[in-house]
Design an enzyme around this catalytic site. Structure first.
Site, PDB file in Angstrom:
ATOM      1  CB  ALA A  65     -31.608 -11.564 -10.710  1.00  0.00           C
ATOM      2  N   GLY A 109     -31.081 -14.633 -14.931  1.00  0.00           N
ATOM      3  CA  GLY A 109     -32.222 -14.197 -15.046  1.00  0.00           C
ATOM      4  C   GLY A 109     -32.370 -13.537 -16.499  1.00  0.00           C
ATOM      5  CD  GLU A 112     -33.720 -18.069 -14.898  1.00  0.00           C
ATOM      6  OE1 GLU A 112     -33.408 -16.933 -14.152  1.00  0.00           O
ATOM      7  OE2 GLU A 112     -33.847 -19.100 -14.132  1.00  0.00           O
ATOM      8  CD  GLU A 132     -28.951 -18.807 -12.460  1.00  0.00           C
ATOM      9  OE1 GLU A 132     -28.404 -19.224 -13.145  1.00  0.00           O
ATOM     10  OE2 GLU A 132     -30.124 -18.141 -12.916  1.00  0.00           O
TER      11      GLU A 132
HETATM   12  C1  HXC Z   1     -25.449  -7.024 -10.258  1.00  0.00           C
HETATM   13  C2  HXC Z   1     -24.087  -6.784 -11.800  1.00  0.00           C
HETATM   14  C3  HXC Z   1     -24.431  -8.164 -12.428  1.00  0.00           C
HETATM   15  C4  HXC Z   1     -25.612  -8.548 -11.541  1.00  0.00           C
HETATM   16  C5  HXC Z   1     -22.935  -7.530 -13.638  1.00  0.00           C
HETATM   17  N1  HXC Z   1     -22.920  -6.466 -12.716  1.00  0.00           N
HETATM   18  N2  HXC Z   1     -23.599  -8.571 -13.532  1.00  0.00           N
HETATM   19  N3  HXC Z   1     -24.255  -6.334 -10.690  1.00  0.00           N
HETATM   20  N4  HXC Z   1     -25.920  -8.078 -10.584  1.00  0.00           N
HETATM   21  N5  HXC Z   1     -26.005  -9.941 -12.048  1.00  0.00           N
HETATM   22  C6  HXC Z   1     -21.910  -5.258 -12.395  1.00  0.00           C
HETATM   23  C7  HXC Z   1     -20.790  -5.557 -11.818  1.00  0.00           C
HETATM   24  O1  HXC Z   1     -20.584  -5.676 -10.592  1.00  0.00           O
HETATM   25  C8  HXC Z   1     -20.064  -4.249 -12.295  1.00  0.00           C
HETATM   26  O2  HXC Z   1     -20.457  -3.079 -11.246  1.00  0.00           O
HETATM   27  C9  HXC Z   1     -20.569  -3.908 -13.720  1.00  0.00           C
HETATM   28  O3  HXC Z   1     -21.860  -4.748 -13.699  1.00  0.00           O
HETATM   29  C10 HXC Z   1     -19.690  -4.661 -15.030  1.00  0.00           C
HETATM   30  O4  HXC Z   1     -19.502  -5.948 -14.552  1.00  0.00           O
HETATM   31  P1  HXC Z   1     -18.208  -6.511 -14.620  1.00  0.00           P
HETATM   32  O5  HXC Z   1     -18.105  -7.809 -13.708  1.00  0.00           O
HETATM   33  O6  HXC Z   1     -16.987  -5.796 -14.257  1.00  0.00           O
HETATM   34  O7  HXC Z   1     -17.762  -6.757 -16.242  1.00  0.00           O
HETATM   35  P2  HXC Z   1     -16.970  -8.171 -16.760  1.00  0.00           P
HETATM   36  O8  HXC Z   1     -15.778  -8.125 -15.815  1.00  0.00           O
HETATM   37  O9  HXC Z   1     -16.940  -7.902 -18.113  1.00  0.00           O
HETATM   38  O10 HXC Z   1     -18.062  -9.632 -16.482  1.00  0.00           O
HETATM   39  C11 HXC Z   1     -19.144  -9.597 -17.127  1.00  0.00           C
HETATM   40  C12 HXC Z   1     -19.883 -10.767 -16.369  1.00  0.00           C
HETATM   41  C13 HXC Z   1     -20.058 -10.609 -14.814  1.00  0.00           C
HETATM   42  C14 HXC Z   1     -18.943 -11.975 -16.716  1.00  0.00           C
HETATM   43  C15 HXC Z   1     -21.291 -10.717 -16.982  1.00  0.00           C
HETATM   44  O11 HXC Z   1     -20.477  -9.232 -14.536  1.00  0.00           O
HETATM   45  C16 HXC Z   1     -20.808 -11.588 -14.078  1.00  0.00           C
HETATM   46  O12 HXC Z   1     -20.415 -12.755 -13.861  1.00  0.00           O
HETATM   47  N6  HXC Z   1     -22.001 -11.369 -13.712  1.00  0.00           N
HETATM   48  C17 HXC Z   1     -22.882 -11.877 -12.946  1.00  0.00           C
HETATM   49  C18 HXC Z   1     -23.546 -12.910 -13.739  1.00  0.00           C
HETATM   50  C19 HXC Z   1     -24.427 -13.806 -12.920  1.00  0.00           C
HETATM   51  O13 HXC Z   1     -23.909 -14.557 -11.986  1.00  0.00           O
HETATM   52  N7  HXC Z   1     -25.734 -13.902 -13.260  1.00  0.00           N
HETATM   53  C20 HXC Z   1     -26.774 -14.599 -12.667  1.00  0.00           C
HETATM   54  C21 HXC Z   1     -27.329 -13.825 -11.346  1.00  0.00           C
HETATM   55  S1  HXC Z   1     -28.196 -14.589 -10.503  1.00  0.00           S
HETATM   56  P3  HXC Z   1     -18.989  -2.301 -10.790  1.00  0.00           P
HETATM   57  O14 HXC Z   1     -19.999  -1.235 -10.201  1.00  0.00           O
HETATM   58  O15 HXC Z   1     -18.060  -3.215 -10.018  1.00  0.00           O
HETATM   59  O16 HXC Z   1     -18.509  -1.622 -11.889  1.00  0.00           O
HETATM   60  C22 HXC Z   1     -29.826 -14.752 -11.334  1.00  0.00           C
HETATM   61  C23 HXC Z   1     -30.846 -15.605 -10.570  1.00  0.00           C
HETATM   62  C24 HXC Z   1     -32.086 -15.282 -11.339  1.00  0.00           C
HETATM   63  O17 HXC Z   1     -29.908 -14.187 -12.309  1.00  0.00           O
HETATM   64  C25 HXC Z   1     -33.465 -15.877 -10.548  1.00  0.00           C
HETATM   65  C26 HXC Z   1     -34.407 -15.607 -10.990  1.00  0.00           C
HETATM   66  C27 HXC Z   1     -34.704 -14.098 -11.051  1.00  0.00           C
END
Ligand code: HXC
Length: 258
Positions: A65, A109, A112, A132
């Protein structure tokens, strides 16, 4: 139809949705979820579409998400708007068979959403996770439920409690994905699989999907009864008569999807 956050295409009898927010690793913002819902509505109402593929980019199926969008929500925002159930469950409620073709990150997400699909094919680059907990929340679109049913309690607990990612090989071993393919042939393989499904009777594949999914919802006795009723109901279909007749006549059946 054209969308801001996805590309939706009809390729023969297959609907293809490509998540398309590359700068955010396909983070699933509200607008993207709405786009998916609209594309699925379109594919479901199109008689010619009999299977649907959802894919992302080489780098990410979806990294979850949109954290930046969620960051300012408070409890009342998510509770009153029923955040998650609205829109998100549209993939799970799709009646036509769906295939997730996953390369790169399928996190939170993203994982999921892939699990809401009926079949998952993984590129050898795929990485699955429910991170998460690392941002102070828990999975909210099935991560604690569908992952547990798919891979069992031990791995699901470990992944949800630590945020550890699973690579494609581990995911296949654990039963999360149907098979692994080289990254550069992922879409071809997923489309071939979808075309294969679409070559059979549409109502019959919908009955298969509904019956298999009942295995997660019902007791064995109830599920077997549901299956038998659906099996009986295929005898009301022209396609069932054609399929069995064609077998006897040693020819390919010409299904009419009714
Ligand atoms: C918003 C995101 C994002 C996310 C990545 N980006 N994941 N933006 N929401 N979930 C953005 C980053 O901010 C960055 O933007 C760009 O994408 C590239 O990501 P990087 O982090 O620079 O890449 P990298 O170093 O290769 O790392 C990749 C990654 C990391 C390991 C996937 O991005 C990460 O940990 N993302 C979050 C993963 C996460 O926690 N997902 C769960 C979310 S909660 P900029 O502008 O800085 O370039 C969830 C709840 C669901 O999903 C509940 C039901 C809906």
């Amino acid at each position: 139809m054209s969308y801001e956050n996805i590309i939706a295409e009809k390729k023969g009898n297959v609907g293809l949705i490509t998540l398309n927010r590359p700068k955010a690793l396909n983070a699933l913002c509200d607008a993207l979820i709405k786009d998916i819902g609209a594309a699925l509505d379109d594919f479901e109402s199109d008689e010619d579409i009999r299977a649907i593929v959802i894919t992302g980019s080489e780098r990410a199926f979806a990294a979850g998400a949109d954290i930046k969008e969620m960051a300012d929500y408070d409890y009342m925002d998510v509770y009153k708007n029923d955040f998650i159930t609205k829109g998100w469950t549209r993939v799970a409620s799709c009646r036509k068979p769906t295939i997730a073709a996953v390369a790169g990150f399928a996190l939170g997400g993203g994982c999921e959403m892939a699990m809401m699909c009926d079949i998952m094919i993984a590129a050898d680059t795929a990485k699955f996770g429910q991170p998460e907990i690392t941002i102070g929340t828990i999975p909210g679109a099935g991560g604690t439920q569908r992952l547990t049913r798919a891979v069992g309690k031990a791995k699901a607990m470990e992944m949800c409690l630590t945020g550890r990612m699973m690579d494609a090989e581990e995911a296949e071993r654990a039963g999360l994905v149907a098979r692994i393919v080289p990254a550069d042939s992922l879409l071809d393989e997923a489309m071939q699989l979808a075309e294969k499904i679409a070559s059979f009777s549409g109502p019959v594949s919908m009955k298969v999907k509904e019956s298999v999914n009942k295995a997660y919802e019902m007791t064995l006795t109830e599920g077997l009864m549901f299956e038998r009723r659906e099996f009986h109901s295929t005898f009301a279909l022209e396609d069932r008569a054609e399929g069995m007749k064609a077998f006897g006549e040693k020819r390919k059946p010409a299904f009419k999807h009714r």
